[in-house]
Design a protein around this motif. Structure first.
Motif, PDB file in Angstrom:
ATOM      1  N   GLN A 163       0.835  -1.208   0.000  1.00  0.00           N
ATOM      2  CA  GLN A 163       0.000   0.000   0.000  1.00  0.00           C
ATOM      3  C   GLN A 163       0.869   1.257   0.000  1.00  0.00           C
ATOM      4  O   GLN A 163       0.630   2.204  -0.733  1.00  0.00           O
ATOM      5  N   CYS A 164       1.902   1.241   0.851  1.00  0.00           N
ATOM      6  CA  CYS A 164       2.811   2.387   0.951  1.00  0.00           C
ATOM      7  C   CYS A 164       3.527   2.616  -0.378  1.00  0.00           C
ATOM      8  O   CYS A 164       3.616   3.753  -0.862  1.00  0.00           O
ATOM      9  N   ALA A 165       4.027   1.534  -0.974  1.00  0.00           N
ATOM     10  CA  ALA A 165       4.779   1.657  -2.231  1.00  0.00           C
ATOM     11  C   ALA A 165       3.894   2.139  -3.382  1.00  0.00           C
ATOM     12  O   ALA A 165       4.306   2.962  -4.199  1.00  0.00           O
ATOM     13  N   SER A 166       2.640   1.629  -3.430  1.00  0.00           N
ATOM     14  CA  SER A 166       1.759   2.018  -4.548  1.00  0.00           C
ATOM     15  C   SER A 166       1.192   3.431  -4.363  1.00  0.00           C
ATOM     16  O   SER A 166       1.058   4.186  -5.325  1.00  0.00           O
ATOM     17  N   SER A 167       0.880   3.823  -3.121  1.00  0.00           N
ATOM     18  CA  SER A 167       0.286   5.148  -2.872  1.00  0.00           C
ATOM     19  C   SER A 167       1.311   6.270  -2.950  1.00  0.00           C
ATOM     20  O   SER A 167       0.965   7.421  -3.174  1.00  0.00           O
ATOM     21  N   HIS A 168       2.580   5.930  -2.721  1.00  0.00           N
ATOM     22  CA  HIS A 168       3.604   6.982  -2.684  1.00  0.00           C
ATOM     23  C   HIS A 168       4.764   6.636  -3.617  1.00  0.00           C
ATOM     24  O   HIS A 168       5.930   6.764  -3.248  1.00  0.00           O
ATOM     25  N   ALA A 169       4.412   6.187  -4.811  1.00  0.00           N
ATOM     26  CA  ALA A 169       5.432   5.810  -5.785  1.00  0.00           C
ATOM     27  C   ALA A 169       6.352   6.979  -6.122  1.00  0.00           C
ATOM     28  O   ALA A 169       7.523   6.794  -6.483  1.00  0.00           O
ATOM     29  N   ASP A 170       5.816   8.220  -5.994  1.00  0.00           N
ATOM     30  CA  ASP A 170       6.603   9.411  -6.335  1.00  0.00           C
ATOM     31  C   ASP A 170       7.361   9.969  -5.127  1.00  0.00           C
ATOM     32  O   ASP A 170       8.086  10.948  -5.235  1.00  0.00           O
ATOM     33  N   ASN A 171       7.175   9.349  -3.946  1.00  0.00           N
ATOM     34  CA  ASN A 171       7.839   9.841  -2.737  1.00  0.00           C
ATOM     35  C   ASN A 171       8.750   8.754  -2.173  1.00  0.00           C
ATOM     36  O   ASN A 171       8.403   8.041  -1.235  1.00  0.00           O
ATOM     37  N   ALA A 172       9.939   8.642  -2.775  1.00  0.00           N
ATOM     38  CA  ALA A 172      10.867   7.569  -2.387  1.00  0.00           C
ATOM     39  C   ALA A 172      11.317   7.699  -0.935  1.00  0.00           C
ATOM     40  O   ALA A 172      11.556   6.697  -0.258  1.00  0.00           O
ATOM     41  N   THR A 173      11.386   8.931  -0.437  1.00  0.00           N
ATOM     42  CA  THR A 173      11.856   9.158   0.945  1.00  0.00           C
ATOM     43  C   THR A 173      10.910   8.521   1.955  1.00  0.00           C
ATOM     44  O   THR A 173      11.346   7.820   2.881  1.00  0.00           O
ATOM     45  N   LEU A 174       9.593   8.738   1.760  1.00  0.00           N
ATOM     46  CA  LEU A 174       8.603   8.179   2.689  1.00  0.00           C
ATOM     47  C   LEU A 174       8.627   6.651   2.651  1.00  0.00           C
ATOM     48  O   LEU A 174       8.594   5.991   3.696  1.00  0.00           O
ATOM     49  N   VAL A 175       8.700   6.107   1.430  1.00  0.00           N
ATOM     50  CA  VAL A 175       8.719   4.646   1.284  1.00  0.00           C
ATOM     51  C   VAL A 175       9.944   4.070   1.994  1.00  0.00           C
ATOM     52  O   VAL A 175       9.858   3.080   2.729  1.00  0.00           O
ATOM     53  N   GLN A 176      11.088   4.745   1.800  1.00  0.00           N
ATOM     54  CA  GLN A 176      12.325   4.246   2.415  1.00  0.00           C
ATOM     55  C   GLN A 176      12.296   4.351   3.942  1.00  0.00           C
ATOM     56  O   GLN A 176      12.758   3.457   4.640  1.00  0.00           O
ATOM     57  N   GLU A 177      11.727   5.453   4.437  1.00  0.00           N
ATOM     58  CA  GLU A 177      11.603   5.612   5.896  1.00  0.00           C
ATOM     59  C   GLU A 177      10.716   4.516   6.489  1.00  0.00           C
ATOM     60  O   GLU A 177      10.991   3.992   7.564  1.00  0.00           O
ATOM     61  N   THR A 178       9.635   4.187   5.752  1.00  0.00           N
ATOM     62  CA  THR A 178       8.740   3.111   6.207  1.00  0.00           C
ATOM     63  C   THR A 178       9.473   1.772   6.236  1.00  0.00           C
ATOM     64  O   THR A 178       9.361   1.003   7.188  1.00  0.00           O
ATOM     65  N   LEU A 179      10.261   1.520   5.188  1.00  0.00           N
ATOM     66  CA  LEU A 179      11.029   0.269   5.122  1.00  0.00           C
ATOM     67  C   LEU A 179      12.105   0.230   6.211  1.00  0.00           C
ATOM     68  O   LEU A 179      12.361  -0.818   6.804  1.00  0.00           O
ATOM     69  N   ARG A 180      12.706   1.394   6.474  1.00  0.00           N
ATOM     70  CA  ARG A 180      13.723   1.468   7.538  1.00  0.00           C
ATOM     71  C   ARG A 180      13.080   1.142   8.898  1.00  0.00           C
ATOM     72  O   ARG A 180      13.638   0.406   9.705  1.00  0.00           O
ATOM     73  N   TYR A 181      11.867   1.728   9.099  1.00  0.00           N
ATOM     74  CA  TYR A 181      11.149   1.458  10.351  1.00  0.00           C
ATOM     75  C   TYR A 181      10.825  -0.037  10.459  1.00  0.00           C
ATOM     76  O   TYR A 181      10.984  -0.650  11.518  1.00  0.00           O
ATOM     77  N   ALA A 182      10.371  -0.619   9.347  1.00  0.00           N
ATOM     78  CA  ALA A 182      10.022  -2.049   9.341  1.00  0.00           C
ATOM     79  C   ALA A 182      11.239  -2.902   9.690  1.00  0.00           C
ATOM     80  O   ALA A 182      11.135  -3.876  10.457  1.00  0.00           O
ATOM     81  N   LEU A 183      12.400  -2.505   9.164  1.00  0.00           N
ATOM     82  CA  LEU A 183      13.641  -3.247   9.428  1.00  0.00           C
ATOM     83  C   LEU A 183      14.039  -3.119  10.900  1.00  0.00           C
ATOM     84  O   LEU A 183      14.353  -4.114  11.567  1.00  0.00           O
ATOM     85  N   ASP A 184      13.997  -1.887  11.420  1.00  0.00           N
ATOM     86  CA  ASP A 184      14.365  -1.661  12.832  1.00  0.00           C
ATOM     87  C   ASP A 184      13.395  -2.366  13.778  1.00  0.00           C
ATOM     88  O   ASP A 184      13.798  -2.965  14.772  1.00  0.00           O
ATOM     89  N   ALA A 185      12.081  -2.271  13.435  1.00  0.00           N
ATOM     90  CA  ALA A 185      11.055  -2.883  14.292  1.00  0.00           C
ATOM     91  C   ALA A 185      11.198  -4.406  14.321  1.00  0.00           C
ATOM     92  O   ALA A 185      10.999  -5.036  15.359  1.00  0.00           O
ATOM     93  N   SER A 186      11.558  -4.978  13.183  1.00  0.00           N
ATOM     94  CA  SER A 186      11.706  -6.438  13.143  1.00  0.00           C
ATOM     95  C   SER A 186      12.888  -6.894  14.009  1.00  0.00           C
ATOM     96  O   SER A 186      12.906  -8.013  14.516  1.00  0.00           O
ATOM     97  N   MET A 187      13.881  -5.998  14.181  1.00  0.00           N
ATOM     98  CA  MET A 187      15.028  -6.334  15.029  1.00  0.00           C
ATOM     99  C   MET A 187      14.715  -6.140  16.511  1.00  0.00           C
ATOM    100  O   MET A 187      15.241  -6.844  17.364  1.00  0.00           O
ATOM    101  N   LEU A 223      12.957  -3.453  -0.742  1.00  0.00           N
ATOM    102  CA  LEU A 223      14.240  -2.732  -0.826  1.00  0.00           C
ATOM    103  C   LEU A 223      14.979  -3.075  -2.122  1.00  0.00           C
ATOM    104  O   LEU A 223      15.650  -2.225  -2.698  1.00  0.00           O
ATOM    105  N   GLN A 224      14.817  -4.331  -2.561  1.00  0.00           N
ATOM    106  CA  GLN A 224      15.474  -4.751  -3.809  1.00  0.00           C
ATOM    107  C   GLN A 224      14.950  -3.936  -4.986  1.00  0.00           C
ATOM    108  O   GLN A 224      15.718  -3.515  -5.864  1.00  0.00           O
ATOM    109  N   LYS A 225      13.621  -3.649  -4.973  1.00  0.00           N
ATOM    110  CA  LYS A 225      13.036  -2.830  -6.048  1.00  0.00           C
ATOM    111  C   LYS A 225      13.636  -1.429  -6.035  1.00  0.00           C
ATOM    112  O   LYS A 225      13.907  -0.842  -7.083  1.00  0.00           O
ATOM    113  N   MET A 226      13.840  -0.878  -4.829  1.00  0.00           N
ATOM    114  CA  MET A 226      14.426   0.458  -4.719  1.00  0.00           C
ATOM    115  C   MET A 226      15.888   0.449  -5.162  1.00  0.00           C
ATOM    116  O   MET A 226      16.377   1.377  -5.787  1.00  0.00           O
ATOM    117  N   PHE A 227      16.579  -0.648  -4.811  1.00  0.00           N
ATOM    118  CA  PHE A 227      17.992  -0.760  -5.175  1.00  0.00           C
ATOM    119  C   PHE A 227      18.166  -0.913  -6.685  1.00  0.00           C
ATOM    120  O   PHE A 227      19.157  -0.454  -7.258  1.00  0.00           O
TER     121      PHE A 227
END
Length: 873
Positions: free
Chosen positions: A201-225, A245-249
């Motif tokens: 949902q985050c990736a599709s709704s904010h395809a033009d806002n890479a910063t928000l998507v990345q921050e969400t993924l960063r949070y997901a990574l930190d939270a999982s740890m 993250l692979q898609k962003m990379f």
């Protein structure tokens, strides 16, 4: 009739008694009127309405009445329960009250809605977790009993309606772009599908806002740890995060988003223990611009910093290698294919010599020992080791006649090795050889091994330094080694242990030289079964040089030594087996062992457990127990079965090993389950050693939130049991090492004058660890008075040997590594440093066996930063 009614509703109601009386009427219109008006005044008159709760619940459940009336009655009763601070009951009735009375999406400012939504999320998480766990199989009976009452209340909640409320909350989060809130609930409930849905949902709704998507993924990574306590669910969640993250990379290279994605993706795959994708990311960056290449090298440094050399070797093996072409004399790369199916050879032909130099540098960082060289250079050049400390220590011991005390002399030599750990500065020992030669028997073994701590990481000169002490080898390649006698061998055994410490203390030491040293020590291991001292040193040396390699040949060689039934050699063999298999989870249902070796290792682990129960030697049992603990490093719930088996054993030594197995399996996770078990053991086990190990283990589980440790052990410091008091001091010291925390120091201060000598020892060691790398101004200049206290204890003839031992060791610890080292269990990237955790656990075994003091070398971390600004040729 409508005018008076509207007029009545506009007038403030002073009491609800009239409306409550109307609830008894049989006319449904009057009832409906009463309920509608009660709903308007219930927030102010709830104390009156509370008396009619049974009537309201009866109306809400009366199927003969129309739906709106039943829903209004439920809504009124729900609000009363809300004011009575019964959120679960309020939620049960709110779910029956319909969406118009409990509007999750639009009524955001209402305390009632917010409270019930929180209750709904909590109930939802509990239900989902119970579903995920199935039948509780971790033996956690106490927690089950505590949760029984709550579960009974929550059983009355309508699961379908509850799910609808939570899903409406998810929709609300999507609308507000608060993806972190939604992810928190999904992680707590362990819903893999929900995590995927939120990130999609985050990736599709904010395809033009890479910063928000990345921050969400960063949070997901930190939270999982940090949030996720289940290893299997964490792996699933990280797999989903890695996919995004692979898609962003894979987006255009050279952008900030591309580089940030590379860093996060590397962390993600490292948590999943996947080497191939990491080597592909590093390769891709090294093939890019100069900035990309620098980032690639930085990632290599970060990988080494985590202390898992086996994983680092796996990443290095999968990097493209430059080899000479047989026909044209040019170059080509070793064929490897990347994760996304692009053949690496397509870029091999276009790689220039400059790019190949980058790959050479990356391999030098990963397996060439470059980080170890940097650490050695830093510690040597910046050493602030004060020779006067050792001069005064030696003088104090000789003045008071303690020079003849083997224990204190041995401690002074170990303290000297701490002071100069990794600095290669052994001038004091060279100038006082006569003093050092006072050591005899096992003290001689320990004194020789201390050379390995001083020269930790100095791999290039290791053989030259230790040549005078090493046991004789075969004269020629095919010749046999001289026969080993059963007597003596203390210097020889100590030198093999020292060789292991030189190569094994630093995670980034050269793989090739480490393998060479391992083969050299293994040769002596095979030929020295007749001499238990040399066997002991060789076993520890092999464990350190083959740390985490999982080599089955080495495992079988150590097993042979174990079966000689020599107490001293067997203890070392058991611990060495643990070091070779560290973190593999061998013998567990789920493990990271290669499929081909799994069955054999399962058999070996079963044999070890049986042997521990059959042998008469306590030292062998302790060696095996600690070995099993090391094998289960980082295994979390996968290790529960073996830990439970050891905890239930009649032998206190195996129960002792179970506490350290818990410490290492859950190291840094902050697991409530592990803490509960450790605290229960700390106050209930009949063995003092087991209780001591349980308290110390708390520091390992909680090292990422160290401030919790002093709070937890505050009461244990007042325990009547001296072993528990000692352990509490050590736990605070390990958790707060290098922080200079005044509260922790004041907590340990009363223990410095405890009536039991070894408790005073623990308080001195704990305080020294807290004061590591702290200036004299720290804690209102109390550090200065602490140093003076150490000197006075060493010179005081009335102090017991154990207290003096603590003071001597503390003198070395407080200024360890030339005042440039600290004890750090975590790496800069949030990973637990395997070498540090294992080193500390083995160091703590000096309580039973003094030579283990030198294992502190593995836990000492040089406090320096490596900055990259140019790719050097």
């Amino acid at each position: 009739t409508s005018v008076p009614l509207s007029h009545a509703s506009a007038t403030p109601v002073a009491t609800a008694s009239g409306l409550l009386a109307m609830l008894k009427e049989t006319d449904p219109i009057l009832r409906s009127y009463a309920l509608t008006n009660l709903l308007k005044v219930v927030d102010t008159l709830w104390h009156e309405v509370a008396e009619s709760l049974p009537d309201l619940e009866e109306i809400a459940e009366d199927l003969d009445l129309d739906l709106p009336t039943r829903q209004t009655a439920a809504a009124v009763a729900s609000r009363v329960f809300f004011h009575l601070e019964e959120p679960v009951q309020a939620l049960r009735l709110a779910l029956e009250g319909g969406e118009e009375n409990f509007d999750v999406v639009n009524d955001r400012k209402s305390a009632y809605v917010e409270c019930l939504v929180a209750a709904a999320i909590e109930a939802y998480i509990k239900k989902k977790r119970a579903l995920a766990d199935g039948v509780v199989g971790d033996g956690d009976e106490e927690k089950k009993k505590m949760d029984d009452d709550d579960d009974e209340e929550e059983e009355g909640l309508d699961a379908e309606k509850l799910q609808k409320v939570v899903h409406l909350m998810f929709e609300r989060c999507y609308a507000d772009s608060e993806y972190g809130h939604a992810l928190g609930v999904a992680f707590e409930a362990r819903e893999t599908d929900k995590v995927r849905e939120i990130l999609d949902q985050c990736a599709s709704s904010h395809a033009d806002n890479a910063t928000l998507v990345q921050e969400t993924l960063r949070y997901a990574l930190d939270a999982s740890m940090t949030l996720v306590t289940s290893k299997s669910f964490r792996s699933d969640a990280l797999g989903i995060v890695a996919g995004h993250l692979q898609k962003m990379f894979d987006a255009p290279t050279g952008t900030a988003a591309h580089r940030s994605a590379a860093v996060l993706l590397c962390r993600c795959h490292q948590l999943l223990a996947q080497a191939k994708p990491v080597s592909d990311i590093v390769s891709s960056l090294l093939d890019g611009s100069e900035d990309d290449a620098l980032l690639g090298l930085q990632l290599c440094f970060d990988l080494v910093d985590s202390g898992d050399q086996n994983y680092v070797n796996a990443v290095a093996d999968k990097l493209p290698k430059k080899v000479a072409s047989s026909s044209l004399g040019g170059v080509e790369s070793v064929p490897t294919s990347s994760e996304n199916g692009v053949d690496q050879n397509t870029t091999a032909s276009s790689r220039t010599d400059e790019v190949w130099v980058r790959f050479d540098n990356a391999l030098r960082v990963l397996t060439g020992g470059f980080t170890s060289e940097l650490a050695l250079s830093f510690l040597y050049k910046n050493s602030d080791s004060d020779r006067l400390i050792m001069e005064n220590l030696k003088k104090s011991l000789e003045e008071r006649g303690s020079g003849r005390n083997s224990v204190l002399h041995n401690n002074a030599v170990a303290s000297h090795s701490y002071l100069n750990a990794g600095t290669t500065n052994d001038s004091f020992l060279r100038d006082h050889l006569d003093w050092m030669k006072k050591a005899s028997n096992w003290a001689k073994f320990s004194a020789t091994a201390s050379m390995g701590v001083i020269h930790a990481g100095h791999t290039t000169e290791a053989m030259t330094l230790l040549e005078p002490y090493l046991p004789p080898s075969s004269d020629s390649e095919g010749g046999e080694a001289p026969a080993v006698t059963s007597a003596g061998g203390y210097a020889e055994g100590g030198s093999l242990f020292a060789l292991g410490l030189i190569h094994g203390s630093r995670a980034g030491s050269s793989t090739a030289t480490r393998l060479e040293a391992s083969n050299f020590i293994r040769n002596h291991l095979r030929n020295s079964h007749a001499n238990e001292v040399i066997s002991h040193g060789a076993a520890l040396g092999v464990g350190l040089t083959a740390f985490g390699s999982g080599d089955l040949e080495i495992v079988n060689e150590l097993k042979e030594l174990l079966y000689t039934d020599s107490a001293v050699a067997g203890e070392a063999a058991g611990m060495a087996l643990g070091m070779v298999l560290v973190g593999s989870g061998a013998g567990n249902t789920k493990s990271s062992v290669p499929p081909g070796d799994a069955e054999e290792l399962l058999e070996i682990m079963a044999e070890l457990k049986n042997y521990a129960r059959e042998t008469q030697h306590e030292k062998i049992i302790r060696g095996i127990a600690m070995g099993i603990a090391l094998v289960n490093y980082g295994q979390e719930e996968n290790a529960d079965a073996v830990i439970e088996e050891m905890r239930a054993d009649r032998d206190p030594i195996l129960r002792y090993g179970a506490q350290y197995a818990l410490a290492l399996a859950y190291c840094g996770t902050g697991s409530n389950k592990a803490i509960r078990i450790l605290l229960h053991t700390a106050v209930s086990d009949v063995s003092d050693d087991v209780r001591m190990a349980a308290v110390i283990s708390l520091a390992f589980v909680l090292y990422k939130t160290p401030e919790r440790v002093p709070q937890l052990v505050k009461l244990l410091l007042e325990s009547f049991n001296p072993h528990v008091r000692y352990a509490s001091c050590m736990a605070v010291g390990i958790a707060m090492a290098g922080t200079g925390d005044p509260e922790s120091v004041s907590l340990l201060e009363p223990m410095l004058t405890d009536m039991t000598d070894f408790v005073r020892q623990g308080a001195l060691l704990g305080t020294a660890m807290i004061y590591m790398q702290q200036p004299d101004l720290c804690n209102s200049k109390k550090i200065k008075s602490f140093r003076e206290r150490l000197s006075s204890i060493i010179g005081d003839k009335h102090q017991s040997t154990l207290t003096k031992m603590g003071a001597i060791m503390s003198t070395g610890i407080i200024d360890a590594g030339g005042r440039n080292c600290s004890i750090a269990l975590g790496s800069r990237n949030g990973f637990t440093k395997m070498t540090s955790a294992v080193g500390l656990v083995l160091w703590l075994q000096h309580w039973h066996w003094f030579p283990m003091m030198h294992m502190l070398s593995l836990a000492l971390t040089p406090t320096y930063a490596i900055g990259l600004n140019k790719v050097c040729p």
